[in-house]
Write an enzyme that holds these catalytic residues in place. Structure first.
Site, PDB file in Angstrom:
ATOM      1  N   LYS A   4       0.869  -1.171   0.000  1.00 17.33           N
ATOM      2  CA  LYS A   4       0.000   0.000   0.000  1.00 17.33           C
ATOM      3  C   LYS A   4       0.914   1.232   0.000  1.00 17.33           C
ATOM      4  O   LYS A   4       1.405   1.652   1.047  1.00 17.33           O
ATOM      5  CB  LYS A   4      -0.906  -0.003   1.236  1.00 17.33           C
ATOM      6  N   GLU A  62       9.322   0.551  10.870  1.00 21.57           N
ATOM      7  CA  GLU A  62      10.494   1.386  10.627  1.00 21.57           C
ATOM      8  C   GLU A  62      10.006   2.828  10.630  1.00 21.57           C
ATOM      9  O   GLU A  62       9.380   3.283   9.663  1.00 21.57           O
ATOM     10  CB  GLU A  62      11.136   1.020   9.290  1.00 21.57           C
ATOM     11  N   CYS A 119      14.496   9.129   6.630  1.00 25.54           N
ATOM     12  CA  CYS A 119      14.396   8.789   8.050  1.00 25.54           C
ATOM     13  C   CYS A 119      15.758   8.767   8.725  1.00 25.54           C
ATOM     14  O   CYS A 119      15.854   8.979   9.934  1.00 25.54           O
ATOM     15  CB  CYS A 119      13.689   7.445   8.219  1.00 25.54           C
ATOM     16  N   GLU A 154      11.446  15.589  14.420  1.00 27.19           N
ATOM     17  CA  GLU A 154      11.925  15.219  13.098  1.00 27.19           C
ATOM     18  C   GLU A 154      11.379  16.200  12.069  1.00 27.19           C
ATOM     19  O   GLU A 154      10.170  16.342  11.913  1.00 27.19           O
ATOM     20  CB  GLU A 154      11.493  13.799  12.746  1.00 27.19           C
TER      21      GLU A 154
END
Length: 511
Positions: free
Chosen positions: A190, A265, A299, A403
Site C-alpha cells: 500500500k 520502521e 528517516c 523530526e
C-alpha cells in the site's frame, strides 16, 4: 542544463507511458481502476495537478486481499528453487527498466533523477539478493529425550501487507517486498496516496517476469480505506510499515487488535558527531550529504550536527559553504542535486519547524533565500525549501527533538566525549547516527554508546540490503533487511516423529 518539458507535463507523459488506461490498483496481474474517492496528484516542483485516480473503496481493498490469499497459497506451494529462479528474473527485469523507473519516480515525486536512478538499481539488487536466499531457508533437527525425530520448518505467514511512505516509494516497495516474497509470502503493498505510480509499475514488471497472479498486488488509495483494511483483516499474516511515529503507532494498535504482528520502521533524529581530530573536509562533505540529499526527506537524515567546540565555528562555515552551492532545480535535470518537498502537508511542517528553531534561539547561517534557478522559473510555484543550516540549536530547541523531514540542519557545540554521547542519546529516537574522528578507540566507544540501530564511523548514509536495518525506541522495532529479516517473514513449525511404532505410551502434557 535544463529540460524542455515542464515537470507536470513530464509527469503526465510518464504516467501515460506506464499506464495507458490510467492508474489504479494492481490485482491479479492487471491494473484495476477504483470506484471510491477521487485522489489528485500534484507536482512538487510546480504545484500543478498532473493526474488523478480513484481510491478502491472497501470492496476494492477486499478484492486485493482475496487475490493475495489465492496467490499466497500458490506461491507457498511453489518449489523453493523455482521461487528463486523467478525472483532472479524479476531482478533482471528491474535492471532492464532502471531508466524508465527512475524517470517515472522523479516525474511523479519530484526527487532528482540522480537519486532515483541509484534507487531503482538498488531495487534490482534487493530482488537479486533475496533470490539467493529463497532456496536456503532451512530448519533444524533437535535432539530430545525418548524415541523421537524432531525437526523445525520455516513457513511463510501467508499475506504480508507492506505500507510504504511517500519519500522513497520505489525503494521502500522493493525493501519491503523482496524478502517476504523470497520467504514464500504473497505481498500487498500500500504506497502513499501521494506517490503510488512507481510501485504499481514495479508490480507490473514483477508479474511479467514470472510472479504468479496475486503474489504481488498493489493497493493504491487512502489510509482510511485501504490502510485500515490491511491492518485489521485476519487474512493478513503480518504488517510492515515505514512512516511517521504517530501513524506507526496507530498501525501497530490496529494490527494488534486483529492479532497481527508488525515490523515498524519509523522516524529518526540522528546525531552526526564531529570531533576536532576528524578530517574536517571529509566530515563536512558527509554532513551535507547526510541531511541535504533527498531534500532531507529521509528517516536516517543526520539532522543534528554536534561539533567539538574548538573547531565548531570553522566547521559550521565549511558546511554552510557547501550547502549554499547545492543545485536546486527541475527533478528531471541530471544536474539537480536537491528537489522540492514532495507533499504539501510536509512543506508546511518543514517551514513551521524552521520558524520554531529560530524562535527557540537558532541562528540561520544559510538557507534564507531560494536560488534564481527556482525563483526565476516556473518552478517558483513549487514546494521548495533551500538547504538550511541553523547554528546554536541547543537541547531546549524544538529542532533538537522534532523530526523535520526536510533539508534543515541544526548545529551546536560540545566539549567532551561524554557530553556528545549524552546529547546524541537525548531523544526518544534511535534509528541512526555517526561519528567523525581520527581516534579509532574513541570511534568504537562512541559507536557502542550511542543508542541507534545503524551507526557510521567517518561516513554517513550508506546502507545495503545485506545489512540489518531498523531502529530502537520511537524509531520502531524489527529489522527490514539482511539475512535475519527472513526470520521476520517466516514462522517456525516444530514437527515430532516417533522413531518406534510401539513401546511406551504417549507422555501426558500439562501445557
Amino acid at each position: 542544463m535544463s529540460t524542455t518539458t515542464s515537470p507536470a507535463a513530464a509527469a503526465r507523459q510518464a504516467l501515460d507511458s506506464a499506464f495507458p488506461r490510467g492508474l489504479g490498483a494492481f490485482v491479479d496481474g492487471t491494473v484495476v481502476a477504483g470506484g471510491g474517492e477521487r485522489i489528485t496528484l500534484t507536482s512538487a516542483a510546480t504545484g500543478e495537478d498532473f493526474a488523478d485516480f480513484n481510491d478502491p473503496g472497501r470492496e476494492g481493498a477486499d478484492a486485493v486481499l482475496a487475490s493475495a490469499v489465492r496467490g499466497a497459497a500458490k506461491w507457498a506451494a511453489t518449489d523453493a528453487f523455482e521461487r528463486a529462479a523467478i525472483l532472479r528474473e524479476v531482478a533482471r527485469a528491474i535492471s532492464e527498466h532502471v531508466g524508465e523507473l527512475a524517470v517515472l519516480e522523479s516525474a511523479t515525486t519530484g526527487k532528482p533523477l540522480r537519486d532515483t536512478r541509484a534507487e531503482a538499481a538498488k531495487v534490482a539488487e534487493m530482488f537479486g539478493y533475496y533470490a539467493g536466499w529463497a532456496d536456503k531457508l532451512m530448519g533444524r533437527t533437535i535432539p530430545v529425550p525418548g524415541n523421537w525425530h524432531t525437526y523445525t520448518e520455516r513457513v511463510p505467514w501467508g499475506v504480508v501487507a507492506a505500507i510504504t511512505p511517500w519519500n522513497a516509494p520505489l525503494f521502500t516497495a522493493g525493501w519491503n517486498s523482496a524478502a517476504p516474497l523470497a520467504a514464500g509470502n504473497a505481498v500487498v503493498v500500500k504506497p502513499s496516496e501521494f506517490t503510488p505510480a512507481s510501485t504499481v509499475r514495479l508490480a507490473q514488471l514483477a508479474h511479467r517476469a514470472g510472479l504468479p497472479e496475486g503474489v504481488f498486488n498493489v493497493a493504491v488509495g487512502l489510509g482510511g480505506t485501504v490502510g485500515a483494511a490491511l491492518t485489521g483483516d485476519p487474512r493478513v499474516g503480518k504488517v510492515s510499515f515505514i512512516g511517521s511515529v504517530a501513524t506507526g503507532r496507530r498501525v501497530a494498535v490496529a494490527a494488534a487488535q486483529a492479532g497481527i504482528p508488525t515490523v515498524l520502521e519509523l522516524g529518526g533524529k540522528s546525531a552526526n558527531i564531529v570531533f576536532a581530530d576528524a578530517d574536517l573536509d571529509r566530515a563536512a562533505d558527509g554532513a551535507v550529504a547526510a541531511v541535504f540529499s533527498g531534500a532531507g526527506q529521509s528517516c536516517v537524515a543526520g539532522s543534528r550536527l554536534l561539533v567539538q567546540r574548538s573547531v565548531h565555528a570553522e566547521f559550521v562555515e565549511r558546511v554552510a559553504e557547501r550547502a549554499a552551492r547545492l543545485r536546486l532545480g527541475d527533478p528531471l535535470d541530471p544536474d539537480t542535486e536537491v528537489g522540492p518537498i514532495i507533499t504539501a502537508p510536509q512543506f508546511a511542517a518543514v517551514t513551521s519547524l524552521i520558524e520554531a528553531g529560530l524562535q527557540d534561539g537558532g541562528r540561520r547561517v544559510t538557507g534564507a533565500e531560494l536560488p534564481a534557478a527556482v525563483t526565476g522559473t516556473p518552478l517558483a510555484t513549487g514546494r521548495w525549501v533551500a538547504p538550511t543550516l541553523l547554528d546554536g540549536v541547543t537541547a531546549a530547541n524544538r529542532l533538537e527533538t522534532n523530526e523535520v523531514f526536510g533539508p534543515v540542519l541544526g548545529a551546536d557545540a560540545f566539549d567532551t566525549e561524554a557530553e556528545a554521547i549524552d546529547r546524541a542519546n537525548g531523544t526518544n529516537f534511535g534509528l541512526a547516527g555517526a561519528v567523525w574522528t581520527g581516534d579509532v578507540s574513541r570511534a568504537h566507544h562512541v559507536a557502542r554508546s550511542v543508542r541507534a540501530g545503524t551507526f557510521w564511523i567517518n561516513s554517513y548514509k550508506t546502507i545495503h540490503v545485506a545489512v540489518p536495518f531498523g531502529g530502537f525506541g520511537d524509531s520502531g522495532h524489527g529489522r527490514s533487511s539482511g539475512p535475519g529479516v527472513l526470520d521476520e517473514y517466516t514462522q517456525t513449525k516444530a514437527v515430532w516423529v516417533p522413531t518406534r511404532a510401539a513401546g511406551a505410551p504417549f507422555p501426558s502434557l500439562s501445557y
